[in-house]
Design a protein around this motif. Structure first.
Motif, PDB file in Angstrom:
ATOM      1  N   ASN A  20       0.808  -1.223   0.000  1.00  0.00           N
ATOM      2  CA  ASN A  20       0.000   0.000   0.000  1.00  0.00           C
ATOM      3  C   ASN A  20       0.840   1.271   0.000  1.00  0.00           C
ATOM      4  OD1 ASN A  20      -2.447  -1.512   0.174  1.00  0.00           O
ATOM      5  ND2 ASN A  20      -2.054  -1.828   2.359  1.00  0.00           N
ATOM      6  N   ILE A  21       2.143   1.120  -0.133  1.00  0.00           N
ATOM      7  CA  ILE A  21       3.044   2.274  -0.098  1.00  0.00           C
ATOM      8  C   ILE A  21       3.530   2.606  -1.500  1.00  0.00           C
ATOM      9  CG2 ILE A  21       5.334   3.060   0.668  1.00  0.00           C
ATOM     10  CD1 ILE A  21       4.894   1.421   3.213  1.00  0.00           C
ATOM     11  N   LYS A  22       3.548   3.879  -1.795  1.00  0.00           N
ATOM     12  CA  LYS A  22       4.119   4.343  -3.056  1.00  0.00           C
ATOM     13  C   LYS A  22       5.559   4.753  -2.777  1.00  0.00           C
ATOM     14  CE  LYS A  22       2.852   6.899  -7.194  1.00  0.00           C
ATOM     15  NZ  LYS A  22       1.857   7.820  -7.813  1.00  0.00           N
ATOM     16  N   THR A  23       6.487   3.973  -3.273  1.00  0.00           N
ATOM     17  CA  THR A  23       7.900   4.207  -2.976  1.00  0.00           C
ATOM     18  C   THR A  23       8.445   5.384  -3.783  1.00  0.00           C
ATOM     19  OG1 THR A  23       8.698   2.743  -4.717  1.00  0.00           O
ATOM     20  CG2 THR A  23       8.173   1.727  -2.599  1.00  0.00           C
ATOM     21  N   ASP A  24       9.621   5.859  -3.384  1.00  0.00           N
ATOM     22  CA  ASP A  24      10.281   6.939  -4.130  1.00  0.00           C
ATOM     23  C   ASP A  24      10.562   6.501  -5.563  1.00  0.00           C
ATOM     24  OD1 ASP A  24      10.140   8.426  -1.880  1.00  0.00           O
ATOM     25  OD2 ASP A  24      12.295   8.581  -1.533  1.00  0.00           O
ATOM     26  N   ARG A  25      10.889   5.244  -5.732  1.00  0.00           N
ATOM     27  CA  ARG A  25      11.113   4.719  -7.087  1.00  0.00           C
ATOM     28  C   ARG A  25       9.841   4.826  -7.926  1.00  0.00           C
ATOM     29  NH1 ARG A  25      10.779  -0.921  -9.029  1.00  0.00           N
ATOM     30  NH2 ARG A  25      12.051  -1.145 -10.920  1.00  0.00           N
ATOM     31  N   MET A  26       8.707   4.465  -7.339  1.00  0.00           N
ATOM     32  CA  MET A  26       7.432   4.561  -8.051  1.00  0.00           C
ATOM     33  C   MET A  26       7.080   6.009  -8.397  1.00  0.00           C
ATOM     34  SD  MET A  26       5.112   1.883  -5.869  1.00  0.00           S
ATOM     35  CE  MET A  26       5.508   0.132  -5.784  1.00  0.00           C
ATOM     36  N   THR A 179      26.390   1.039   5.742  1.00  0.00           N
ATOM     37  CA  THR A 179      25.212   1.032   4.880  1.00  0.00           C
ATOM     38  C   THR A 179      24.776   2.462   4.601  1.00  0.00           C
ATOM     39  OG1 THR A 179      22.937   0.250   4.594  1.00  0.00           O
ATOM     40  CG2 THR A 179      23.599   0.823   6.828  1.00  0.00           C
ATOM     41  N   ILE A 180      24.343   2.686   3.398  1.00  0.00           N
ATOM     42  CA  ILE A 180      23.663   3.927   3.013  1.00  0.00           C
ATOM     43  C   ILE A 180      22.210   3.511   2.786  1.00  0.00           C
ATOM     44  CG2 ILE A 180      23.517   5.790   1.310  1.00  0.00           C
ATOM     45  CD1 ILE A 180      26.512   5.493   0.863  1.00  0.00           C
ATOM     46  N   PRO A 181      21.370   3.587   3.816  1.00  0.00           N
ATOM     47  CA  PRO A 181      20.049   2.954   3.767  1.00  0.00           C
ATOM     48  C   PRO A 181      19.162   3.410   2.617  1.00  0.00           C
ATOM     49  CG  PRO A 181      20.598   3.598   6.018  1.00  0.00           C
ATOM     50  CD  PRO A 181      21.630   4.205   5.125  1.00  0.00           C
ATOM     51  N   TYR A 182      19.306   4.669   2.205  1.00  0.00           N
ATOM     52  CA  TYR A 182      18.380   5.165   1.193  1.00  0.00           C
ATOM     53  C   TYR A 182      18.510   4.430  -0.137  1.00  0.00           C
ATOM     54  CZ  TYR A 182      15.601   8.184  -1.753  1.00  0.00           C
ATOM     55  OH  TYR A 182      14.647   8.642  -2.631  1.00  0.00           O
ATOM     56  N   ARG A 183      19.659   3.831  -0.403  1.00  0.00           N
ATOM     57  CA  ARG A 183      19.787   3.038  -1.629  1.00  0.00           C
ATOM     58  C   ARG A 183      18.730   1.938  -1.671  1.00  0.00           C
ATOM     59  NH1 ARG A 183      26.295   1.915  -1.761  1.00  0.00           N
ATOM     60  NH2 ARG A 183      26.985   4.088  -1.998  1.00  0.00           N
ATOM     61  N   SER A 184      18.425   1.385  -0.511  1.00  0.00           N
ATOM     62  CA  SER A 184      17.388   0.355  -0.431  1.00  0.00           C
ATOM     63  C   SER A 184      16.010   0.958  -0.155  1.00  0.00           C
ATOM     64  CB  SER A 184      17.742  -0.660   0.663  1.00  0.00           C
ATOM     65  OG  SER A 184      16.833  -1.729   0.694  1.00  0.00           O
ATOM     66  N   GLU A 185      15.962   1.994   0.679  1.00  0.00           N
ATOM     67  CA  GLU A 185      14.683   2.644   1.000  1.00  0.00           C
ATOM     68  C   GLU A 185      14.022   3.210  -0.248  1.00  0.00           C
ATOM     69  OE1 GLU A 185      16.085   4.090   5.476  1.00  0.00           O
ATOM     70  OE2 GLU A 185      16.316   5.408   3.737  1.00  0.00           O
ATOM     71  N   TRP A 186      14.823   3.697  -1.173  1.00  0.00           N
ATOM     72  CA  TRP A 186      14.306   4.255  -2.430  1.00  0.00           C
ATOM     73  C   TRP A 186      13.410   3.243  -3.146  1.00  0.00           C
ATOM     74  CZ3 TRP A 186      15.611   2.507  -7.465  1.00  0.00           C
ATOM     75  CH2 TRP A 186      15.184   3.325  -8.515  1.00  0.00           C
ATOM     76  N   LYS A 187      13.754   1.984  -3.040  1.00  0.00           N
ATOM     77  CA  LYS A 187      13.020   0.926  -3.741  1.00  0.00           C
ATOM     78  C   LYS A 187      12.039   0.178  -2.843  1.00  0.00           C
ATOM     79  CE  LYS A 187      13.990  -2.633  -7.208  1.00  0.00           C
ATOM     80  NZ  LYS A 187      15.075  -3.314  -7.953  1.00  0.00           N
ATOM     81  N   PHE A 188      12.410   0.026  -1.552  1.00  0.00           N
ATOM     82  CA  PHE A 188      11.631  -0.845  -0.671  1.00  0.00           C
ATOM     83  C   PHE A 188      11.014  -0.140   0.529  1.00  0.00           C
ATOM     84  CE2 PHE A 188      14.725  -3.860  -2.642  1.00  0.00           C
ATOM     85  CZ  PHE A 188      13.792  -4.620  -3.330  1.00  0.00           C
ATOM     86  N   ILE A 190       9.729   1.114   3.840  1.00  0.00           N
ATOM     87  CA  ILE A 190       9.864   0.652   5.223  1.00  0.00           C
ATOM     88  C   ILE A 190      10.284  -0.808   5.327  1.00  0.00           C
ATOM     89  CG2 ILE A 190       8.198   2.322   6.120  1.00  0.00           C
ATOM     90  CD1 ILE A 190       6.192  -0.063   6.263  1.00  0.00           C
ATOM     91  N   THR A 191      10.255  -1.539   4.228  1.00  0.00           N
ATOM     92  CA  THR A 191      10.699  -2.934   4.264  1.00  0.00           C
ATOM     93  C   THR A 191      12.190  -3.059   4.001  1.00  0.00           C
ATOM     94  OG1 THR A 191      10.281  -3.349   1.913  1.00  0.00           O
ATOM     95  CG2 THR A 191       8.431  -3.659   3.422  1.00  0.00           C
ATOM     96  N   ALA A 192      12.870  -1.948   3.742  1.00  0.00           N
ATOM     97  CA  ALA A 192      14.279  -1.985   3.349  1.00  0.00           C
ATOM     98  C   ALA A 192      15.188  -2.508   4.453  1.00  0.00           C
ATOM     99  CB  ALA A 192      14.740  -0.594   2.923  1.00  0.00           C
ATOM    100  N   HIS A 193      14.874  -2.207   5.684  1.00  0.00           N
ATOM    101  CA  HIS A 193      15.859  -2.366   6.754  1.00  0.00           C
ATOM    102  C   HIS A 193      16.093  -3.828   7.127  1.00  0.00           C
ATOM    103  CE1 HIS A 193      13.786   1.517   6.807  1.00  0.00           C
ATOM    104  NE2 HIS A 193      15.039   1.927   6.718  1.00  0.00           N
ATOM    105  N   LYS A 194      15.042  -4.624   7.092  1.00  0.00           N
ATOM    106  CA  LYS A 194      15.232  -6.053   7.287  1.00  0.00           C
ATOM    107  C   LYS A 194      16.067  -6.627   6.149  1.00  0.00           C
ATOM    108  CE  LYS A 194      12.764 -10.446   7.501  1.00  0.00           C
ATOM    109  NZ  LYS A 194      11.465 -11.142   7.561  1.00  0.00           N
ATOM    110  N   LYS A 195      15.823  -6.174   4.925  1.00  0.00           N
ATOM    111  CA  LYS A 195      16.567  -6.659   3.762  1.00  0.00           C
ATOM    112  C   LYS A 195      18.047  -6.309   3.889  1.00  0.00           C
ATOM    113  CE  LYS A 195      12.544  -5.927   0.749  1.00  0.00           C
ATOM    114  NZ  LYS A 195      12.103  -7.321   0.621  1.00  0.00           N
ATOM    115  N   ILE A 196      18.342  -5.113   4.386  1.00  0.00           N
ATOM    116  CA  ILE A 196      19.737  -4.690   4.545  1.00  0.00           C
ATOM    117  C   ILE A 196      20.476  -5.647   5.476  1.00  0.00           C
ATOM    118  CG2 ILE A 196      21.208  -2.896   5.575  1.00  0.00           C
ATOM    119  CD1 ILE A 196      19.179  -0.832   4.454  1.00  0.00           C
TER     120      ILE A 196
END
Length: 253
Positions: A20-26, A179-188, A190-196
């Motif tokens: 339900n989230i529109k990511t920065d990538r989207m 880690t530079i979290p935004y590289r993952s946050e841009w695409k994922f 709030i789900t980025a951090h577990k993936k990192i």
């Protein structure tokens, strides 16, 4: 057990919320750079071309079976060829597609690769003691600065290790991943951090197995002084911060 709940929930999949989230990538926001920029006048060290010739044990079964966290190191140095291999094994780029997405020697969620690799080098043949950063696109080392009393500083950073105190300073090289979290946050989002956290495990396991293949030892380090090491490396502690460390050296008989 209530004090564990928040952290346990973090470990769970929250994909339904993510849908339900529109990511920065989207939203067509520009993708962050895949690597940190650097001053072109910096001192750059060419790394030898990666070669299987450095591998002494190419039996993957044996490498997995014999892998252990190694905290005792000999005085033998690591060769620059071996360091080149270890860097390639942990963050080496194998393919770059037309969109600029890099595929590397380690799996990563959405090929976002949020990590930067820093090195505290104390015993690598032909390399001056000091602090360096790996440049994966060029497969080179960027010299950052000398560090007086580097062994003592490593001691301070790695705090009181529970099994073998002060072991990290005796390694040939200390790998430090930020880690530079935004590289993952841009695409994922709030789900980025577990993936990192999952992805950095892939990186360190590759280091373990690659080290084993060159008859060296690795020990991952999760106990460290966050503020001290972030400050030392010039990281802001928010947009980029240290996530994991690992000591590497030749095994002591």
């Amino acid at each position: 057990m209530a004090r564990y709940k928040q952290q346990r929930d973090f470990l769970k999949s929250n994909f339904n919320e993510f849908k339900n989230i529109k990511t920065d990538r989207m939203m067509k926001i520009e993708q962050p750079p895949i690597v940190k920029p650097y001053d072109k006048s910096s001192k750059i060290i060419d790394l030898p071309e990666v070669s299987e010739k450095v591998v002494k044990n190419n039996d993957i079964y044996k490498c997995i079976k014999e892998r252990r966290s190694t905290r005792f190191y000999s005085d033998e140095s690591i060769s620059l060829e071996e360091l080149s291999y270890l860097l390639w094994a942990t963050q080496g780029i194998t393919t770059t597609n037309k969109a600029g997405i890099t595929l590397r020697t380690v799996p990563c969620s959405g090929a976002t690769h949020s990590f930067e690799t820093y090195l505290f080098i104390t015993n690598v043949e032909g390399v001056k003691t000091g602090v360096y950063r790996y440049l994966p696109v060029e497969h080179k080392l960027l010299f950052m600065f000398e560090l007086d009393g580097i062994d003592k500083k490593i001691d301070e950073i790695t705090l009181d290790q529970p099994f073998v105190p002060n072991f990290a300073k005796k390694a040939a090289v200390l790998f430090v991943w930020s880690t530079i979290p935004y590289r993952s946050e841009w695409k994922f989002d709030i789900t980025a951090h577990k993936k990192i956290l999952i992805d950095i495990g892939h990186v360190c396991q590759n280091l373990y197995l690659a080290s084993e293949s060159i008859e060296s030892g690795t020990c991952a380090i999760g106990i460290y002084d966050q503020e001290m090491i972030d400050s030392l490396l010039g990281l802001d502690g928010d947009e980029e911060f240290v996530l994991y460390l690992a000591a590497v050296g030749k095994k002591r008989d």
